[in-house]
Design an enzyme around this catalytic site. Sequence first.
Site, PDB file in Angstrom:
ATOM      1  N   HIS A 659       0.828  -1.222   0.000  1.00  0.00           N
ATOM      2  CA  HIS A 659       0.000   0.000   0.000  1.00  0.00           C
ATOM      3  C   HIS A 659       0.860   1.269   0.000  1.00  0.00           C
ATOM      4  CE1 HIS A 659       0.181   0.230   4.550  1.00  0.00           C
ATOM      5  NE2 HIS A 659       0.142   1.514   4.260  1.00  0.00           N
ATOM      6  N   ASP A 713      -0.492  -7.410   1.482  1.00  0.00           N
ATOM      7  CA  ASP A 713       0.108  -6.062   1.512  1.00  0.00           C
ATOM      8  C   ASP A 713       1.630  -6.178   1.646  1.00  0.00           C
ATOM      9  OD1 ASP A 713       0.380  -3.348   1.639  1.00  0.00           O
ATOM     10  OD2 ASP A 713      -0.405  -3.124   3.683  1.00  0.00           O
ATOM     11  N   SER A 807       4.092   2.196   8.315  1.00  0.00           N
ATOM     12  CA  SER A 807       3.740   1.196   7.314  1.00  0.00           C
ATOM     13  C   SER A 807       4.952   0.757   6.513  1.00  0.00           C
ATOM     14  CB  SER A 807       2.720   1.783   6.345  1.00  0.00           C
ATOM     15  OG  SER A 807       1.481   1.803   6.960  1.00  0.00           O
TER      16      SER A 807
HETATM   17  C1  4AZ Z   1      -1.163   3.587   8.529  1.00  0.00           C
HETATM   18  O1  4AZ Z   1      -2.021   4.444   8.288  1.00  0.00           O
HETATM   19  C2  4AZ Z   1      -1.345   2.739   9.733  1.00  0.00           C
HETATM   20  N1  4AZ Z   1      -2.335   0.925  14.232  1.00  0.00           N
HETATM   21  C3  4AZ Z   1      -0.422   1.768  10.005  1.00  0.00           C
HETATM   22  C4  4AZ Z   1      -0.582   0.967  11.132  1.00  0.00           C
HETATM   23  C5  4AZ Z   1      -1.663   1.144  11.930  1.00  0.00           C
HETATM   24  C6  4AZ Z   1      -2.595   2.122  11.684  1.00  0.00           C
HETATM   25  C7  4AZ Z   1      -2.440   2.933  10.553  1.00  0.00           C
HETATM   26  C8  4AZ Z   1      -1.823   0.259  13.134  1.00  0.00           C
HETATM   27  O2  4AZ Z   1      -0.180   3.468   7.824  1.00  0.00           O
END
Ligand code: 4AZ
Length: 858
Positions: A659, A713, A807
């Site tokens: 993503h 992902d 992420s």
């Molecule tokens: C994000 O938006 C995201 N709490 C990544 C991890 C989590 C929430 C949002 C986990 O990239």
Amino acid sequence: MDPLENEAKDGPSAQDEGLDASMQFLPTPDSETVEKAKLACRTIVAITLVVLAAVLALLIGLLVWHFHLRTDGIVKKVFSGSMTISNHRFTDNYEDSNSVQFKELASQVSKQMKGFYGHVPILSRYYINSTVQAFSEASDDSVIAYYLSEFSVPVAKAPAVDEAMSSIYQDEGSKHGRLSQSMGRKPGNDLSFKIMTSGAVDARLVNSSLQSHFKYSYHTRTGETGTIQSPRFPDQPYPPNIYAEWQLRADPAHRIRLEFTALNLEKNCNNDFIRLYDSLVPNEKQVMVEKCGYYTPTEQPIYLSSGNVMLVTFVTNGEKNYPGFRAFYSQVPAQSKDIECGGKLTGTNGTFSSPGFPSYYPPQMQCVWDIEVPAGKHVKVKFSKFSLREPGETPNHCSKDYLEINNHRMCGEKPPNTVHSSRTNQITVRFVSDMSYVDKGFSAEFVAFEPNDPCPGKFQCDNDVCINPQLKCDGYDDCGDTSDEMNCVCSEEFHFKCKNGYCKPKFWRCDRVNDCGDKSDEENCGPVCKSWQVSCRNGHCVPEHQKCDGHNDCGDGTDESECPRSIVLKCSEFTYKCKNNQCISKQNPECDGEVDCEDGSDESGCDCGTRPYRSSRIVGGEASSEGEWPWQVSLHVKGEGHVCGASVISDLWLITAAHCVQDTERLKYSQPDLWEAYLGLLSQSESSADTVQKSIKQIISHPEYDPRTYDNDIALMELNSPVTLNQNIWPICLPAASHEFPAGLDVWITGWGQTREDGYLATVLQKAEVRIINDTICNQLMNNEITPRMICAGVLSGGVDACQGDSGGPMSSVDPDSGRLFLAGVVSWGDGCGRKNKPGVYTRVTKYRSWIREQSGV
Ligand code: 4AZ
């Protein structure tokens, strides 16, 4: 005989008598009388010699003692203080230490100080001098002098000097303190002065190893904002072994406001530190705060002085140097709306807070709020924030900074929503801050309530907190005193009843976490086998003695999976597949230091998952140290900065989340030339010698990535050229398809993502410890959105999690046998960040082992 004795008795006597020493022991015909005379004579000489030796030893001892005290046993003691000079008008020249006026008045003050200490024998004996450091303007136009007094004291006399210094100043209480004998107008001396305060100077500030001294002096005016910063900031780390100070002045009837916009020093305050003083000299009694370590942009503190001066000192030692600090200073009126303090509050509800809140409150404040709600009602005060801490103060003592509600004193730190109720319609709140150490203070709300219904529509905790009734008996301590979890009737449908009476959410059972506190939620988990049996994953039970006997008694290899030796089995999802396609029973055999496959393939390609530094076990997000997570990568979009994390899996390949590399209308994130990868990075604001920036050659997103569900992902990124691995850049081990990361396992998540939901990105790489959550439980908590290619981890009571910006980064799991770290997951998605019962969701890397090998060869 002792040869020394021989020499002492015989040598001199032989010489005294003029005899040849060689003849001394030859017997003579009348030898007896001769021998007797000789003996008497020898005794006298010997006694004389012994006395002489003793006198000599005494003399040497005295000399050693004398020189020892005069050289090694002397300490330099420096005291700082301030005095008002009431018969001099302040002029701007006094702010310039090079002006004639400054020098003249400074010299007068020094002379007067000499006379002042001259009255006290122990002080006058060891006094060296006093030097004026600065003058400032008092509110009545007179002059305040700030000075340092130096003494050279034998170590043994140091306590007596300290004692004498503290007894000659009567400055407890406040700056507007009483007159003491220090008040004086002496004949022939035209200064009329009053000592205001004096205290020792921190020994670290007068340390002789500090090589460079920097001194700055600024006066700020209304509407102006000045900047102070550590030497070389922000381009290079600050220099070692320096002492720097900034004297900040404001106009009379104003305060100094100091706002830090960057603060990144060594963690250990004994090495490098900033200290703020509510004075122009470093008086220990007027330290406002000591700072070291790192502060994220969201927590950059603001300080207010009590008067119109502030001193900032900065000391570094010879070890590690960090980026440093930058702060803005300005002046604010001494009495303004922001620093409002006390008064009469009426009505049915309202708010009030410590002066300056959310900035730190100034020293030397006294505020009283008289709160009155309509007759017939009672009143309570609820604190959303309460932090009145001082070093060395305990919460039940409260003699320094404190808050008093109807004669009940509070200090230290209190949990949010702390409540204090009155049994009348009035309440008096008094806030006091002393001369030293300040904190963030408090923010409070007062509310009128009906005496017979203190929590309308809510549940009243034993500590007077009112909570939403749905939170009663939900398994969490919402009151803060567990009173909402007492005497619960557990719901059949949702709850598990612990042996100690608590009701806990059903899905917390058998997650390998002791949620009840008495472990009853972790008893009788798994297939119910007898105590002498082994429970197999397939539900069978086999006798304990069949464990590790080389036979597959369970049928699924469970009884042979945690053994020193592996057996070859039929391949299944629980077996490890060697390169020669043989399947073995041992759990997680790859890179564990033992050859388990006949072809040795389980121990090949194992230059991974090790790091030069070990992390300490700290739960919750906090800054990492250099080299702690050498596979962590920061992916920047060119010109925009950090966007996603990634992990190094070889010298050429990175793993991230699919993503992160999906095109949007605004940007084509799937294009390699949009990105730059930073390897070996700790802080986004500085790169070390080991940091490497790389361009990306190609991006391979998983072909079955589903942007709607975040299934699959995962993506691979190939670097433009191989990176040279070093202690800060090192690959993490990829787990085999059969590698197990069971529920309850502690794993680490790392990244520069937001430190809270809707917060700011972190500057320094953050780390947090979370636990793997059972798949079924996670699926229930996450609205059935968890696929078999996802793995959940978190802390279900909330507060510890990955967030936006993390992420693509790693979820790292330490293998207990080998100590190597394996990539258990890739940060993927979640429902907000750190919410209760909302774990983070990660891509389950074991599902992609063969895809990764096919695409990258790793
Ligand atoms: C994000 O938006 C995201 N709490 C990544 C991890 C989590 C929430 C949002 C986990 O990239």
